[in-house]
Design an enzyme around this catalytic site. Structure first.
Site, short mmCIF file in Angstrom:
data_model
loop_
_atom_site.label_atom_id
_atom_site.label_comp_id
_atom_site.label_asym_id
_atom_site.label_seq_id
_atom_site.Cartn_x
_atom_site.Cartn_y
_atom_site.Cartn_z
N LEU A 1 -1.13 0.45 8.44
CA LEU A 1 -1.65 -0.46 7.89
C LEU A 1 -1.78 -1.64 9.33
CD1 LEU A 1 -1.22 -0.86 4.16
CD2 LEU A 1 -3.20 -0.26 5.42
N THR B 1 5.14 -5.92 17.07
CA THR B 1 6.36 -5.36 17.11
C THR B 1 6.51 -4.11 16.84
OG1 THR B 1 7.42 -5.78 14.84
CG2 THR B 1 6.94 -7.79 16.44
N ASN C 1 5.50 -6.37 7.80
CA ASN C 1 4.90 -5.19 7.38
C ASN C 1 5.82 -3.95 7.48
OD1 ASN C 1 2.63 -3.26 7.04
ND2 ASN C 1 3.02 -2.72 9.02
N SER D 1 4.15 -5.84 0.22
CA SER D 1 4.81 -5.37 -1.03
C SER D 1 4.09 -4.09 -1.23
CB SER D 1 4.81 -6.34 -2.07
OG SER D 1 5.75 -5.75 -3.19
N TYR E 1 13.07 2.41 -3.38
CA TYR E 1 11.84 1.86 -2.82
C TYR E 1 11.23 0.83 -3.94
CZ TYR E 1 7.23 1.06 -0.93
OH TYR E 1 6.13 0.61 -0.54
N LYS F 1 10.97 -3.47 -3.34
CA LYS F 1 9.82 -4.14 -3.30
C LYS F 1 9.85 -5.28 -4.42
CE LYS F 1 7.74 -2.35 0.00
NZ LYS F 1 7.22 -2.92 1.37
N THR G 1 -2.15 6.60 4.43
CA THR G 1 -1.46 6.30 5.76
C THR G 1 -0.06 7.44 5.67
OG1 THR G 1 0.45 4.81 4.88
CG2 THR G 1 -1.66 3.90 5.60
#
Length: 273
Positions: A15, A33, A84, A135, A149, A153, A184
């Site tokens: 993304l 980055t 991100n 998130s 995980y 978040k 993704t």
């Protein structure tokens, strides 16, 4: 509309990469980055000085502050930060090693915290800015086999909601973007998987269905939503992405409210007066 300067962490793929290209195509400037900036060479070849590729490991707090300083000096300000960078850790709670858990929180929570702390003085000086935290719908509705995980978040959500109230008076907006599953590499090569314990094989198999074609969204079609979010004069604190996200959240909240309501007499009695 005046062009903006957008800093995106984790811009090498997924993304982050899609959004970086979308901003550049419409004439914005992007600080992209990545841990390996060679992955950004084609963006530089196409967009030249409009893109600033910067090597960054968000786990390094000093490096986060240095990157913000470099980007600020190069473009003369930063309008939007999109946090991100992050990855998924797949595995049952019992399976997760101490190092796996620490690494997940280090990147997904502390990395975001360092970048957020570094950008605030810049945006306060400007009297404007927009911090966008990536998130997940799993930051609202947890699922098995992604417990650490989920925890990262949920931590991001609480941090960002508090942040929004703290920095609003400086002209800084905060938005939390909560995608459902998208096609993704997040659940593929970029994911970390724990050493399996056979007791959890069945629940893992059930989860795999969530990532089957047709269930996951098209990453490329998220760009217009992010562009609209960045352009909004009054951006929302939370934005769901994907057609499955809202129905899932609605069901989770309905279930929570029903349980809380069924126990309300016990809850009130616990107050004592």
């Amino acid at each position: 509309m005046k062009s903006k300067v957008i800093l995106i962490t984790g811009a090498s793929r997924g993304l982050g990469r899609i959004w970086a290209e979308a901003f550049l195509k419409r004439g914005d400037k992007v600080v992209a980055t990545a841990r390996n900036i060679d992955s950004l060479n084609d963006l530089v070849a196409t967009y030249g000085e409009a893109v600033l590729p910067v090597k960054l490991n968000v786990n390094d707090r000093d490096q986060c502050f240095d990157v913000i300083k470099q980007a600020d000096q190069y473009f003369g300000g930063i309008d939007v930060l999109i946090n991100n960078a992050g990855y998924g850790l797949f595995g049952a709670i019992e399976e997760t090693t101490e190092q796996e858990a620490r690494d997940q929180i280090e990147t997904n929570v502390f990395g975001l915290l360092w970048m957020t702390q570094a950008i605030i003085p810049v945006m306060r000086r400007q009297h404007h800015g927009h911090i966008i935290q990536i998130s997940s719908v799993l930051g609202i509705a947890a699922t098995p086999v992604l417990g650490i995980y989920n925890a990262s978040k949920w931590a991001m959500e609480g941090l960002s909601e508090s942040l929004a109230a703290e920095v609003k008076r400086f002209g800084i907006n905060v938005s939390i973007v909560e995608p459902n599953a998208f096609g993704t590499d997040w659940s593929g090569g970029s994911a970390v998987k724990t050493e399996p314990i056979a007791f959890y094989d069945d629940i893992k198999e059930a989860l795999n269905g969530y990532f089957k074609p047709g269930m996951t969204g098209n990453p490329g079609t998220t760009a217009p939503a992010i562009l609209k979010l960045v352009d909004s004069e009054k951006p929302p604190l939370r934005l769901l992405l994907g057609k499955h996200a809202l129905s899932r959240v609605q069901q989770v909240y309905a279930d929570r409210l029903a349980v809380w309501d069924s126990w309300k007499e016990i809850s009130v009695a616990a107050h004592g007066h």
